[in-house]
Design a protein around this motif. Structure first.
Motif, PDB file in Angstrom:
ATOM      1  N   GLY A  21      -3.144  -8.949  -1.013  1.00 36.11           N
ATOM      2  CA  GLY A  21      -3.837  -7.914  -1.769  1.00 36.11           C
ATOM      3  C   GLY A  21      -4.996  -7.305  -1.009  1.00 36.11           C
ATOM      4  N   ALA A  51       0.836  -1.204   0.000  1.00 34.50           N
ATOM      5  CA  ALA A  51       0.000   0.000   0.000  1.00 34.50           C
ATOM      6  C   ALA A  51       0.868   1.249   0.000  1.00 34.50           C
ATOM      7  N   LEU A  85       2.077   2.031  -3.444  1.00 36.33           N
ATOM      8  CA  LEU A  85       1.059   2.670  -4.276  1.00 36.33           C
ATOM      9  C   LEU A  85       0.808   4.094  -3.798  1.00 36.33           C
ATOM     10  N   ARG A 117      -2.108  -2.398  -8.685  1.00 37.98           N
ATOM     11  CA  ARG A 117      -3.181  -2.733  -7.751  1.00 37.98           C
ATOM     12  C   ARG A 117      -3.993  -3.913  -8.275  1.00 37.98           C
ATOM     13  N   LEU A 144      -4.502   0.930   1.984  1.00 38.62           N
ATOM     14  CA  LEU A 144      -4.526   2.055   1.057  1.00 38.62           C
ATOM     15  C   LEU A 144      -5.733   2.955   1.327  1.00 38.62           C
ATOM     16  N   VAL A 179      -5.352  -3.256  -0.099  1.00 38.96           N
ATOM     17  CA  VAL A 179      -6.404  -2.277  -0.426  1.00 38.96           C
ATOM     18  C   VAL A 179      -6.985  -1.641   0.832  1.00 38.96           C
ATOM     19  N   TRP A 205      -1.940  -7.130  -7.915  1.00 37.76           N
ATOM     20  CA  TRP A 205      -1.753  -7.596  -6.536  1.00 37.76           C
ATOM     21  C   TRP A 205      -3.053  -8.042  -5.891  1.00 37.76           C
ATOM     22  N   PHE A 206      -4.153  -7.503  -6.396  1.00 41.17           N
ATOM     23  CA  PHE A 206      -5.428  -7.808  -5.750  1.00 41.17           C
ATOM     24  C   PHE A 206      -6.068  -9.075  -6.315  1.00 41.17           C
ATOM     25  N   ARG A 265      -2.340   1.741 -10.992  1.00 38.77           N
ATOM     26  CA  ARG A 265      -3.580   1.027 -11.237  1.00 38.77           C
ATOM     27  C   ARG A 265      -3.314  -0.421 -11.658  1.00 38.77           C
TER      28      ARG A 265
END
Lengths: 283, 299
Positions: B173, B93, B96, B107, B180, B177, B110-111, B104
């Motif tokens: 992930g 996080a 990013l 993310r 983040l 998020v 990783w997600f 983008r």
């Protein structure tokens, strides 16, 4: 966040910090390559894969998807998953939204108690209901049935749905409700004509989250459904793996069939999905 | 505003909203929970006959070495793995947040593992750990470290760690998020100071970012902890508790005793489920309380 720096400057600055760039690239490979690997295997035959597990597909065997769908029963599993998950998500959304609205808007004795009881079951280990649900379902003739699994799924996702929607519905401005009441709206009209439209973003979030969680659900599906013709995708893949352990290529194709709907949903609704997943955890 | 009271409603109205959900809850959560508690005092050889045995099952648990192994494994997993998950998530996080290019794309990459089902992740990692052609051993052999090539899931010393790595791969992930989102909700001036762009970032991380994100990180730790106390799917698919119970968890053991072993008695696994239910609730309550206490002491 508010980074006004031009992109090129930022890029050069990042490139200068080589260790960070290396970490980013390595982690991205680590995170994404396994999936890319399965994707390439899904269009290669098992003999091609055995010859070299890491080669790029020379011939793209799209017909494997057809074979998996028709000859290896993945079509049946896909249909079962779709039926069970769509029905469960539809019902849990309606029930959950009604309950969440009631808990978020009305003052009544026991409101917080009901909320707490529903909410706290999020932490229950599933085994505490698994074994007795097996008995209950067998007792009511709902063992080995898609209807039974659907009902269990509704129960499983209810706490999370109520929790997420209650949080959102409680933030709808009270003025809206007062105005509606003055205009002569009844309680149910308020729910249908105000709460549901205004709450649609939150409802969409819970729909997506519930869809993905149930699409991937394994434990209850493996215990409550035994008939191959009624199995959902995760169970179907595992059964196929058990029967044809060596058929790496077809297993990969089956995995891709199971993953694709989730990837499509993610492609279209990634923001909503992430909102839903973070809503519960940020304080 | 008398007359337009939208905060109260008659009980029948409330019940129309609430009752369907409560009925589902009662039938598919509350009743099964009570029934499991009830079952744990019985020997249930088939679905119709139950013999009362009192606390026998709970006494038997004390001498059950497989159960003990499963508790130890689950505990190791539950306390250690969340640190890895949350730590990785936080670092990703930060990357990013520091405004790397292509954020983008990163993310999304990783997600994505978060969205894959355990069956898919499990089979994928069975192949990654495959002795003959798995990525891990292939990489080791290609780099001249072939001596380290290993049957990762077949060795009692590495199997649990291998599963923990897979689990962390899937969940990093999610933690990313959440971290983040928490960073974005903090006042931006404070965190701008903590960007990773120059030296001393480690100090900033420990003195600025982590204290600010404490509530979120502790929350994530508890969430990950709960997840690991329940861990079932991945173990069931990848090792089925083996080799020699090295990866047996409480959840897989309950499943085996209830549905796999031919000791057909639903009472004993119910007793394990009850005990574990109480343990999980106790630990969650304890962790929540501990983390709160610490917050209070600091202010």
């Amino acid at each position: 966040m508010a980074n006004a720096e031009p992109f090129a400057d930022r890029a050069t600055r990042m490139l200068r910090s080589a260790p960070l760039a290396a970490v980013l690239v390595l982690y991205t490979l680590y995170s994404a390559l396994p999936f890319a690997w399965i994707a390439t295997m899904s269009v290669r035959t098992t003999s091609e894969i055995s010859a070299n597990h890491y080669a790029w597909p020379t011939v793209w065997h799209w017909e494997k998807y057809r074979a998996a769908w028709f000859d290896s029963n993945f079509g049946t599993y896909f249909w079962n998953s779709t039926l069970v998950v769509v029905a469960a998500v539809a019902v849990v959304t309606v029930l959950g939204a009604a309950a969440a609205h009631c808990l978020a808007r009305y003052r009544f004795r026991g409101n917080r108690l009901v909320y707490f009881i529903l909410f706290s079951s999020i932490i229950f280990p599933p085994q505490i209901i698994l074994i007795s649900l097996f008995q209950v379902m067998a007792g009511y003739g709902l063992y080995n049935s898609r209807l039974g699994l659907t009902l269990v799924y509704i129960g499983l996702q209810l706490p999370l749905t109520v929790y997420l929607l209650e949080g959102f519905f409680a933030r709808i401005p009270q003025d809206l409700f007062d105005a509606a009441k003055i205009d002569g709206y009844g309680d149910f009209e308020i729910f249908v004509r105000i709460v549901l439209p205004v709450g649609m973003p939150a409802i969409a979030t819970t729909v997506i989250l519930n869809f993905i969680q149930l699409w991937n659900e394994f434990l209850f599906a493996v215990v409550l459904v035994n008939d191959p013709g009624l199995s959902t995708l995760p169970i179907g893949i595992r059964r196929f793996m058990g029967d044809y352990f060596q058929d790496t290529g077809m297993i990969a194709t089956g995995m891709m069939i199971a993953v694709l709907p989730v990837i499509v949903v993610y492609a279209f609704f990634s923001e909503k999905l992430i909102q839903g997943m973070t809503a519960g955890a940020v304080k | 505003m008398k007359g337009v009271d939208t905060r109260t409603a008659a009980w029948p109205t409330l019940m129309v909203f609430l009752l369907p959900a409560l009925a589902v809850y009662a039938a598919f959560t509350a009743y099964p929970v009570f029934r499991t508690f009830y079952n744990s005092f019985f020997n249930i050889a088939d679905l119709d006959t139950a013999r009362y045995v009192g606390l026998d099952h709970f006494r038997a648990l004390a001498g059950d070495s497989t159960f003990r192994a499963s508790v130890v494994n689950t505990m190791i997993w539950s306390f250690v793995a969340p640190i890895i998950d949350v730590g990785t998530g936080l670092l990703l996080a930060l990357c990013l947040y520091a405004g790397v290019p292509f954020a983008r794309f990163f993310r999304v990459a990783w997600f994505t593992p978060v969205l894959l089902s355990y069956v898919v992740v499990g089979i994928m990692w069975l192949w990654i750990y495959n002795y003959d052609w798995g990525v891990v051993n292939a990489t080791l052999r290609a780099t001249g470290l072939g001596a380290l090539a290993h049957s990762w899931l077949g060795d009692t010393h590495t199997a649990l760690a291998a599963l923990m790595v897979t689990h962390a791969w899937k969940w990093a992930g999610f933690n990313m998020v959440v971290c983040l989102a928490a960073m974005h909700s903090l006042p931006s001036e404070v965190l701008e100071a903590a960007e990773l762009d120059n030296c001393g970032w480690a100090a900033k991380l420990f003195h600025v970012v982590i204290p600010l994100l404490r509530p979120t990180l502790l929350n994530l730790y508890i969430l990950a902890f709960i997840g690991k106390m329940k861990v079932f799917d991945l173990v069931f698919i990848m090792t089925d508790g083996g080799p020699l119970w090295a990866t047996e968890t409480v959840s897989t053991y309950v499943y085996k005793r209830a549905f796999n072993w031919n000791t057909f008695d639903l009472g004993y696994p119910s007793a394990i489920a009850v005990l574990w239910f109480l343990v999980v609730i106790a630990f969650v309550a304890l962790l929540t309380w501990l983390f709160r206490q610490k917050d209070r002491l600091e202010f």
